[in-house]
Design a protein around this motif. Structure first.
Motif, PDB file in Angstrom:
ATOM      1  N   PRO A 178       0.865  -1.195   0.273  1.00  0.00           N
ATOM      2  CA  PRO A 178       0.093  -0.185   0.102  1.00  0.00           C
ATOM      3  C   PRO A 178       0.819   1.323   0.048  1.00  0.00           C
ATOM      4  CG  PRO A 178      -0.070  -1.062   2.259  1.00  0.00           C
ATOM      5  CD  PRO A 178       0.709  -2.058   1.295  1.00  0.00           C
ATOM      6  N   GLU A 179       2.213   1.280   0.293  1.00  0.00           N
ATOM      7  CA  GLU A 179       2.829   2.429   0.535  1.00  0.00           C
ATOM      8  C   GLU A 179       2.803   3.504  -0.686  1.00  0.00           C
ATOM      9  OE1 GLU A 179       3.793  -0.520   1.311  1.00  0.00           O
ATOM     10  OE2 GLU A 179       4.030  -0.468   3.410  1.00  0.00           O
ATOM     11  N   PRO A 180       3.411   2.934  -1.977  1.00  0.00           N
ATOM     12  CA  PRO A 180       3.325   3.954  -2.813  1.00  0.00           C
ATOM     13  C   PRO A 180       2.035   4.609  -3.186  1.00  0.00           C
ATOM     14  CG  PRO A 180       4.510   1.687  -3.388  1.00  0.00           C
ATOM     15  CD  PRO A 180       3.496   1.615  -2.138  1.00  0.00           C
ATOM     16  N   ALA A 181       0.852   3.706  -3.063  1.00  0.00           N
ATOM     17  CA  ALA A 181      -0.305   4.286  -3.311  1.00  0.00           C
ATOM     18  C   ALA A 181      -0.638   5.527  -2.383  1.00  0.00           C
ATOM     19  CB  ALA A 181      -1.524   3.430  -3.355  1.00  0.00           C
ATOM     20  N   GLN A 182      -0.362   5.102  -1.245  1.00  0.00           N
ATOM     21  CA  GLN A 182      -0.537   6.087  -0.251  1.00  0.00           C
ATOM     22  C   GLN A 182       0.125   7.483  -0.684  1.00  0.00           C
ATOM     23  OE1 GLN A 182      -2.674   6.249   2.004  1.00  0.00           O
ATOM     24  NE2 GLN A 182      -3.235   3.962   1.777  1.00  0.00           N
ATOM     25  N   SER A 183       1.365   7.272  -0.915  1.00  0.00           N
ATOM     26  CA  SER A 183       2.320   8.556  -1.276  1.00  0.00           C
ATOM     27  C   SER A 183       1.663   9.319  -2.418  1.00  0.00           C
ATOM     28  CB  SER A 183       3.483   7.961  -1.764  1.00  0.00           C
ATOM     29  OG  SER A 183       4.160   8.566  -2.947  1.00  0.00           O
ATOM     30  N   LEU A 184       1.070   8.646  -3.216  1.00  0.00           N
ATOM     31  CA  LEU A 184       0.297   9.132  -4.610  1.00  0.00           C
ATOM     32  C   LEU A 184      -1.125  10.021  -3.990  1.00  0.00           C
ATOM     33  CD1 LEU A 184       0.617   7.178  -7.849  1.00  0.00           C
ATOM     34  CD2 LEU A 184       1.797   9.254  -7.240  1.00  0.00           C
ATOM     35  N   ALA A 185      -1.435   9.237  -2.952  1.00  0.00           N
ATOM     36  CA  ALA A 185      -2.882   9.736  -2.716  1.00  0.00           C
ATOM     37  C   ALA A 185      -2.633  11.415  -2.188  1.00  0.00           C
ATOM     38  CB  ALA A 185      -3.392   9.192  -1.322  1.00  0.00           C
ATOM     39  N   GLY A 186      -1.509  11.621  -1.829  1.00  0.00           N
ATOM     40  CA  GLY A 186      -1.228  13.200  -1.267  1.00  0.00           C
ATOM     41  C   GLY A 186      -1.107  14.011  -2.430  1.00  0.00           C
ATOM     42  N   GLU A 187      -0.807  13.516  -3.601  1.00  0.00           N
ATOM     43  CA  GLU A 187      -0.752  14.302  -5.006  1.00  0.00           C
ATOM     44  C   GLU A 187      -2.268  14.062  -5.593  1.00  0.00           C
ATOM     45  OE1 GLU A 187       2.987  13.391  -6.882  1.00  0.00           O
ATOM     46  OE2 GLU A 187       3.620  12.361  -4.984  1.00  0.00           O
ATOM     47  N   GLY A 188      -3.290  13.646  -5.220  1.00  0.00           N
ATOM     48  CA  GLY A 188      -4.369  13.895  -5.736  1.00  0.00           C
ATOM     49  C   GLY A 188      -4.923  12.297  -6.101  1.00  0.00           C
ATOM     50  N   ALA A 189      -4.288  11.380  -5.910  1.00  0.00           N
ATOM     51  CA  ALA A 189      -4.697  10.010  -6.714  1.00  0.00           C
ATOM     52  C   ALA A 189      -5.877   9.440  -5.659  1.00  0.00           C
ATOM     53  CB  ALA A 189      -3.489   8.982  -6.632  1.00  0.00           C
ATOM     54  N   LYS A 190      -6.756   8.749  -6.210  1.00  0.00           N
ATOM     55  CA  LYS A 190      -7.674   8.014  -5.326  1.00  0.00           C
ATOM     56  C   LYS A 190      -6.953   6.828  -5.387  1.00  0.00           C
ATOM     57  CE  LYS A 190     -12.076   9.884  -7.096  1.00  0.00           C
ATOM     58  NZ  LYS A 190     -13.200   9.783  -7.959  1.00  0.00           N
ATOM     59  N   VAL A 191      -7.140   5.965  -3.868  1.00  0.00           N
ATOM     60  CA  VAL A 191      -6.548   4.739  -3.698  1.00  0.00           C
ATOM     61  C   VAL A 191      -7.788   3.751  -3.622  1.00  0.00           C
ATOM     62  CG1 VAL A 191      -5.021   3.465  -2.214  1.00  0.00           C
ATOM     63  CG2 VAL A 191      -4.668   5.852  -2.414  1.00  0.00           C
ATOM     64  N   ALA A 192      -7.566   2.615  -4.469  1.00  0.00           N
ATOM     65  CA  ALA A 192      -8.441   1.662  -4.415  1.00  0.00           C
ATOM     66  C   ALA A 192      -8.005   0.501  -3.615  1.00  0.00           C
ATOM     67  CB  ALA A 192      -8.776   1.075  -5.840  1.00  0.00           C
ATOM     68  N   SER A 193      -8.997  -0.275  -3.261  1.00  0.00           N
ATOM     69  CA  SER A 193      -8.415  -1.403  -2.306  1.00  0.00           C
ATOM     70  C   SER A 193      -8.298  -2.764  -2.970  1.00  0.00           C
ATOM     71  CB  SER A 193      -9.581  -1.508  -1.113  1.00  0.00           C
ATOM     72  OG  SER A 193     -10.616  -1.969  -1.657  1.00  0.00           O
ATOM     73  N   SER A 194      -8.740  -2.852  -4.111  1.00  0.00           N
ATOM     74  CA  SER A 194      -8.259  -3.905  -5.037  1.00  0.00           C
ATOM     75  C   SER A 194      -8.236  -3.634  -6.314  1.00  0.00           C
ATOM     76  CB  SER A 194      -9.442  -5.015  -4.893  1.00  0.00           C
ATOM     77  OG  SER A 194     -10.767  -4.707  -5.715  1.00  0.00           O
ATOM     78  N   PRO A 195      -7.460  -4.370  -7.363  1.00  0.00           N
ATOM     79  CA  PRO A 195      -7.525  -4.089  -8.604  1.00  0.00           C
ATOM     80  C   PRO A 195      -8.762  -4.002  -9.367  1.00  0.00           C
ATOM     81  CG  PRO A 195      -6.199  -5.935  -8.249  1.00  0.00           C
ATOM     82  CD  PRO A 195      -6.972  -5.751  -6.725  1.00  0.00           C
ATOM     83  N   VAL A 196      -9.811  -4.596  -8.853  1.00  0.00           N
ATOM     84  CA  VAL A 196     -10.971  -4.882  -9.614  1.00  0.00           C
ATOM     85  C   VAL A 196     -11.771  -3.245  -9.513  1.00  0.00           C
ATOM     86  CG1 VAL A 196     -13.557  -5.583  -9.285  1.00  0.00           C
ATOM     87  CG2 VAL A 196     -11.594  -7.047  -9.264  1.00  0.00           C
ATOM     88  N   GLU A 197     -11.476  -2.677  -8.396  1.00  0.00           N
ATOM     89  CA  GLU A 197     -12.101  -1.176  -8.249  1.00  0.00           C
ATOM     90  C   GLU A 197     -11.375  -0.077  -9.471  1.00  0.00           C
ATOM     91  OE1 GLU A 197     -11.650   0.274  -4.385  1.00  0.00           O
ATOM     92  OE2 GLU A 197     -11.945  -1.809  -3.523  1.00  0.00           O
ATOM     93  N   VAL A 198     -10.335  -0.602  -9.839  1.00  0.00           N
ATOM     94  CA  VAL A 198      -9.658   0.283 -10.668  1.00  0.00           C
ATOM     95  C   VAL A 198     -10.174   0.348 -12.059  1.00  0.00           C
ATOM     96  CG1 VAL A 198      -7.321   0.633 -11.468  1.00  0.00           C
ATOM     97  CG2 VAL A 198      -7.610   0.562  -9.238  1.00  0.00           C
ATOM     98  N   VAL A 199     -10.538  -0.593 -12.406  1.00  0.00           N
ATOM     99  CA  VAL A 199     -10.999  -0.762 -13.821  1.00  0.00           C
ATOM    100  C   VAL A 199     -12.359  -0.284 -14.307  1.00  0.00           C
ATOM    101  CG1 VAL A 199      -9.624  -3.071 -13.883  1.00  0.00           C
ATOM    102  CG2 VAL A 199     -12.187  -3.072 -13.504  1.00  0.00           C
ATOM    103  N   ALA A 200     -12.989   0.605 -13.285  1.00  0.00           N
ATOM    104  CA  ALA A 200     -13.924   1.276 -13.761  1.00  0.00           C
ATOM    105  C   ALA A 200     -13.601   2.613 -14.135  1.00  0.00           C
ATOM    106  CB  ALA A 200     -15.052   1.419 -12.467  1.00  0.00           C
ATOM    107  N   ALA A 201     -13.113   2.836 -15.231  1.00  0.00           N
ATOM    108  CA  ALA A 201     -12.493   4.054 -15.742  1.00  0.00           C
ATOM    109  C   ALA A 201     -12.631   4.130 -17.335  1.00  0.00           C
ATOM    110  CB  ALA A 201     -10.997   4.053 -15.551  1.00  0.00           C
ATOM    111  N   GLU A 202     -12.126   5.059 -17.756  1.00  0.00           N
ATOM    112  CA  GLU A 202     -11.944   5.292 -19.259  1.00  0.00           C
ATOM    113  C   GLU A 202     -11.017   4.272 -20.111  1.00  0.00           C
ATOM    114  OE1 GLU A 202     -12.792   9.296 -20.985  1.00  0.00           O
ATOM    115  OE2 GLU A 202     -12.595   9.605 -18.647  1.00  0.00           O
ATOM    116  N   ALA A 203     -10.096   4.405 -19.123  1.00  0.00           N
ATOM    117  CA  ALA A 203      -8.822   3.360 -19.681  1.00  0.00           C
ATOM    118  C   ALA A 203      -8.127   2.984 -18.127  1.00  0.00           C
ATOM    119  CB  ALA A 203      -7.653   4.313 -20.166  1.00  0.00           C
ATOM    120  N   VAL A 204      -7.482   1.987 -18.229  1.00  0.00           N
ATOM    121  CA  VAL A 204      -6.710   1.283 -17.137  1.00  0.00           C
ATOM    122  C   VAL A 204      -5.291   1.115 -17.531  1.00  0.00           C
ATOM    123  CG1 VAL A 204      -7.560  -0.921 -17.510  1.00  0.00           C
ATOM    124  CG2 VAL A 204      -6.429  -0.303 -15.310  1.00  0.00           C
TER     125      VAL A 204
END
Lengths: 293, 293, 293, 293
Positions: free
Chosen positions: B33-59
Motif C-alpha cells: 500500500p505505501e506507494p499508493a498512499q504516497s500518491l494519495a497526497g498528490e491527488g490520486a484515489k486509492v483503490a483497495s483492489s485491482p477490481v475497483e480500478v478498472v471502472a475508468a475510461e482507461a486502465v
C-alpha cells in the motif's frame, strides 16, 4: 616534414593528399601507378619502388592487409633500406601478430615503429575526419604528430606497444560487426512478427542507438539493400578473424566473434562476400526461412 | 480522463504521477500500500483492489512480469470486471505469448487492449522522457493518446497487433544486452593486451558509438563497477529469454541471444544476478582467466 | 623395404619399431638422440641428420605439428635431398593448408607425397592396432602399403589428394572432442539435478554410446580425474583449430567447433591445458557455478 | 498385476502388449479408440475414459508430451480419481518442471509417483529391448519392477526424485542430437574437401564410434536420406528445448544445446521438421553453400 607514403588505395590517396595540403613534402609509391600519377599533379614526388620512399623523416604505410605489408615492406626490401632516423607509421589494419613481428624487426634494426590504424571510410579520410588510434614509443609519436593531425580530426594514443593500437582497431571493427548482427537478428524477429523492420530499427536508432555505427547500417538492413558496399563483408570477415586470432593468442573467448564468423562465412557461401557487411541482415532472414534467395 | 493505474513500482509511480500532473483523474492500486498512499497526497484515489480500478475510461497496468500480470489481472478478476468501454493499456515488458493471450481474452470480451511498453528507467520516467512503443487498434490508441503523451516524450506506433509493441521492446533490450556484451568482449581483449579498458572504450563511445546504450555502461565495465544496479542482470536475462521464446515461436534463431543467455547464466551462477547487467564484463574477464574472483 | 623414419616421439618410436619387426631396413633420425639409440639396439641405423634419412625407398615422418614439419623437412633440407624415387609418407596430424603446400612442393620436384595420419595412442601404436587413413597417388600408396600394414591394423584409403586424409583425421578429432563436450554438458546438467554423474554416463556408455570415444572419457569426467593426460587439452585445442582453419578455407561453419574452441581456451586460461582434454568436464561445471576451483 | 495403461501411440501399444504377454491384467485407454480395440483382441480391457483406468495397482502412462499429460492426467481428472494404493508410472519424455509438479501433486494426495522414461524406438519396444531409466521412492519402484521387467531389457535406477530420471532421458537425447550434429559438421567439412561422406563417416563408425548412436544415422547423413523419419526433427527440437529449460532452471549453460536449437530451428524453417533429425546434415550443407535446396 619529408614523408614517404606507400599504398594509395581509396583510403591512402585521400590521406596522402591531406599530407600534401598540410604542406608536407610527400614521396609516394603504389603498386599500380595511376593513383601516384594523380597525386603527382598535386605536388607529390613519385617513386619507382618502395625502397626509394623510405629515405624520409617518416614513412606512412596504408596497405590492404598482412600479405601486402609483408610483400611490400618486408620481402620488398623497404625495411632493410630505412635509415635509423626514419619513423615507420603503419596505418593499416593488420593482425596483432604481424604488428608484434614488425615491432621486433624494427627494434632489432634500431628503427622506430608506430601503429596508427584509422576509423573512417574514404569520404571521411578525404574530409580529414578520421579518428586515428596510435601506439608506439612516445618520442616517435610526438615527432610524427603533425602527420596524424594532417590526416585526421583526432588522435587517440593508447600505449607504448604498437600492437595495442591494432587491438583497439580490431576491437572497434568487432563492435561494428556486432552492432550489425544485433540489428539483423532483431529485424528478423520483427519481420517474423509482421513488423516493418524500417520502422522498428528507426525507433532504436532515434533513441538509445542514435549513433553512427547503427545509423549507417539500419536503413540498408531494413531495405535489404547491400550494394554498393561501404565496407565489403569479406573484409569484415577478415577483421573478425583478426579479432579471433588475437583472442586465440591470449585465451580470450569472443562468443560474439565466433557467431559473427559463422554468419559471415554463411554470407560468403551464399555469394554475398562482395556486398556490404550489413548483408548479415540476409543471413538472419535466410536461416529463419523468411527469405529464400 | 478517468484512469485506473495498477502497479506502482519505481516505474509505475513515476508514470502515474505524470498522469496526475497532466490533470487526469487517477485511481491507483498496488500490492503493497505505501506507494499508493504516497500518491494519495498528490491527488490520486486509492483503490483497495485491482477490481475497483478498472471502472475508468482507461486502465494502465505497469506490472513486473508475466506472472504478476496473470496474478493481478487475470486470476485477480480485474479483466472480468472491465466495462466494455474501458481500454486496457499494458505498459509492462511481457512475453509475446502472454501479449497474444491477453489480446484474445480482451477480444473475446469485446474489450480494447493496447500494448505500450516503454524504454527508460525510473529517472527517465520521472522526467517524462520515456519512449513509448505502442500497438493495438488504431481507434483505441487515438483515445488513450493523451495518457501516453503525459507519460513519455514520444510515442512510437508500430502496428495493429498489441504483441508487436512487445516484440519491439524485447528486441530493444536484446540490442542493449548485445551492446554490453560487445563491449565486455572487446574490453577483455584489450585487458589481455595490456590496454586500459576505460581509454579503449572511451574511443568507441566518443566516436562511432556515441549513444546512450553504450555510454551508459562503458564506464562500469571498464571499472568493474556493477553496483548499484541500474537494471539487474537477472532481469536482463529474463528479457533475453523473452526474445529467445519469441524466436522459438517463429523459428527465428538469435545467435547473439543464445550467447547472451549463456553468459548471463554464468553471471547468475557466479552470484552476480543482482548486479547491473553490465556485469557481463566480469563474465568475459573470468572465462579468459583475467580475473579470478 | 629400405625406409627412413623421422620423428621418434611416443608414437613414432612404436611405429618405427613395428617396421623393424616386420623386417624392413629402417634408418631413423630424431631431434633428441635417445630414442634413436634405443632403436639402434633393435636393428635400426641411426642417422645424424634428417637429410641422411631420405635416401630410401620411402621416408616416414611422424612429427609433432606444422612447425616441426616445416623446421625439419622444409627448412632442414630433407625435401631438397630426396631422390625422385623416394616416397614421402607423412603420418603427422598437420593442417590442411600445410598438407596442400607439401603436396605442391613434392609435385614440383616430381616426388610422391602420401598423407597417412593415424588414429590411436602410443599403446595402440605399440600393439600395431592403429587405424591409418591414407590419401595420395594410388601407385605410391600401393608401393608403401607394406609399411602401413606393418604399423596398423587397418588402412583406410580416402582419396588421391593427400590433404583429404588430413581432413578425415582432423574431423575425427573434432568428433572425439564433441563427444567429450556432450558428456561434459550432460554431466553438469545431471550434477545440478543431484544425479551421480558416473551412474548417469554409465547408462549412455552401456547402451547407445557403447564405443571407445565415449568409454575412454566418461569415467574421468564423472570423477573429475584428468591426470595423467591421455591426450593433452592444449593439443586437442590445436586440433580443433585445425578443423576451424579447414572450415575457414572452405566457408564451412562448425558451430560445435567454435563452442569447443571457446571451452578449451577457457580450460587453458584456468591452467588446465596440460590435463587430459576431458577436463572440458570442469569447464562445464565451472561455468555453471557447480565447482569453484 | 492389475495395471492401467494410458497412451497407445506406437511406443505405448508395444509396451502395453508386452505387459499383457507377461500375464498382467491390463486395462487400456487411448484418445483415439483404434489402438485400444486392437489390444482388446489380445486380452486387454478397454476403458472409456482415463478415469476408469486408474483403479489398479499401477497405472502406466505413455503420453506424447507435457501438454498431453496435463490434458489427460491433470485436467482430465485421472489424478483425482487415483486410490491411495495406486502407483503412477510415467514413461513419457516430459519436462523436468512438469515432473517436479507432478511429484508434488502426487505427494500432496499421498500417492506414489515413479518416472520411468525409456530409450528405444517402437521396434525396440516391441522386441522388449527398451532401456528404462527409473527414479522415485524405492518401495514404489520395487513394487512395479515386474512391469518394467516386462517392458524392457534393463532398468536403470538413478535416484529417489522422479525428475532425475527425466534429466537422464533428456540428457541422453541431447547426446544423440550432438552425435548427429558432430557427424553433420564433419561430413560437410569432408564434402567441401572432395571427400565421400559415406566413406569418411564409415571410418569413424567402424572404429572409435562403433556404437548405435552413430551407426543409426551416419548412412542417412552421408546419403542425405532423411525419410522415413525414425525420430522427427521437430520432436528432437522439443527434447533439446527440454534440456535447455532444465539448464535454465539451474543456471547450467549448454553450448551444444544452444547450437542444436539454432540448427534445428533452421531445419524447421526450411521445411524439414517432419524429417528424421539427422536432417541436421542438410542444415550443415546449406549454411556452407554446399547444397542449395
Amino acid at each position: 616534414m619529408k614523408v614517404g607514403f606507400i599504398g594509395l588505395g581509396a583510403m591512402g590517396i585521400a590521406m596522402a593528399r591531406n599530407l600534401l595540403r598540410a604542406g608536407h613534402e610527400v614521396t609516394v609509391w603504389n603498386r599500380s601507378p595511376e593513383p601516384a600519377q594523380s597525386l603527382a599533379g598535386e605536388g607529390a614526388k613519385v617513386a619507382s619502388s618502395p625502397v626509394e620512399v623510405v629515405a624520409a623523416e617518416a614513412v606512412v604505410t596504408m596497405l590492404a592487409n598482412d600479405a601486402a605489408v609483408k610483400s611490400v615492406f618486408l620481402d620488398g626490401g623497404a625495411l632493410d633500406q630505412m635509415s635509423k632516423t626514419t619513423i615507420h607509421v603503419n596505418c593499416a589494419t593488420i593482425s596483432v601478430a604481424l604488428a608484434q613481428d614488425l615491432t621486433e624487426r624494427h627494434r632489432a634494426r634500431g628503427l622506430a615503429y608506430v601503429a596508427a590504424p584509422v576509423f573512417g571510410r574514404p569520404d571521411v579520410a578525404a574530409a580529414r575526419q578520421l579518428n586515428i588510434v596510435v601506439a608506439g614509443p612516445a618520442q616517435a609519436i610526438e615527432t610524427i604528430r603533425p602527420l596524424l593531425d594532417a590526416m585526421g580530426q583526432k588522435t587517440w594514443p593508447v600505449g607504448e606497444e604498437p600492437f595495442q593500437a591494432n587491438v583497439v582497431k580490431i576491437g572497434g571493427n568487432l563492435m561494428i560487426a556486432s552492432a550489425i548482427e544485433a540489428m539483423a537478428e532483431v529485424a528478423s524477429l520483427g519481420v517474423a512478427h509482421g513488423l516493418d523492420p524500417a520502422a522498428m530499427l528507426n525507433i532504436y536508432t532515434s533513441t538509445l542507438f542514435a549513433c553512427r555505427a547503427y545509423q549507417s547500417y539500419s536503413g540498408g538492413i531494413a531495405a535489404r539493400r547491400y550494394e554498393p558496399a561501404g565496407f565489403k563483408l569479406e573484409l569484415g570477415l577478415k577483421d573478425v578473424r583478426l579479432a579471433l586470432a588475437a583472442g586465440d593468442a591470449t585465451n580470450v573467448s569472443l562468443p560474439f566473434g565466433s557467431a559473427l564468423r559463422d554468419a559471415m562465412m554463411s554470407a560468403v557461401a551464399a555469394g554475398d562476400g562482395h556486398k556490404d557487411w550489413s548483408a548479415l541482415g540476409d543471413v538472419a532472414l535466410r536461416r529463419s526461412g523468411l527469405v529464400s534467395d
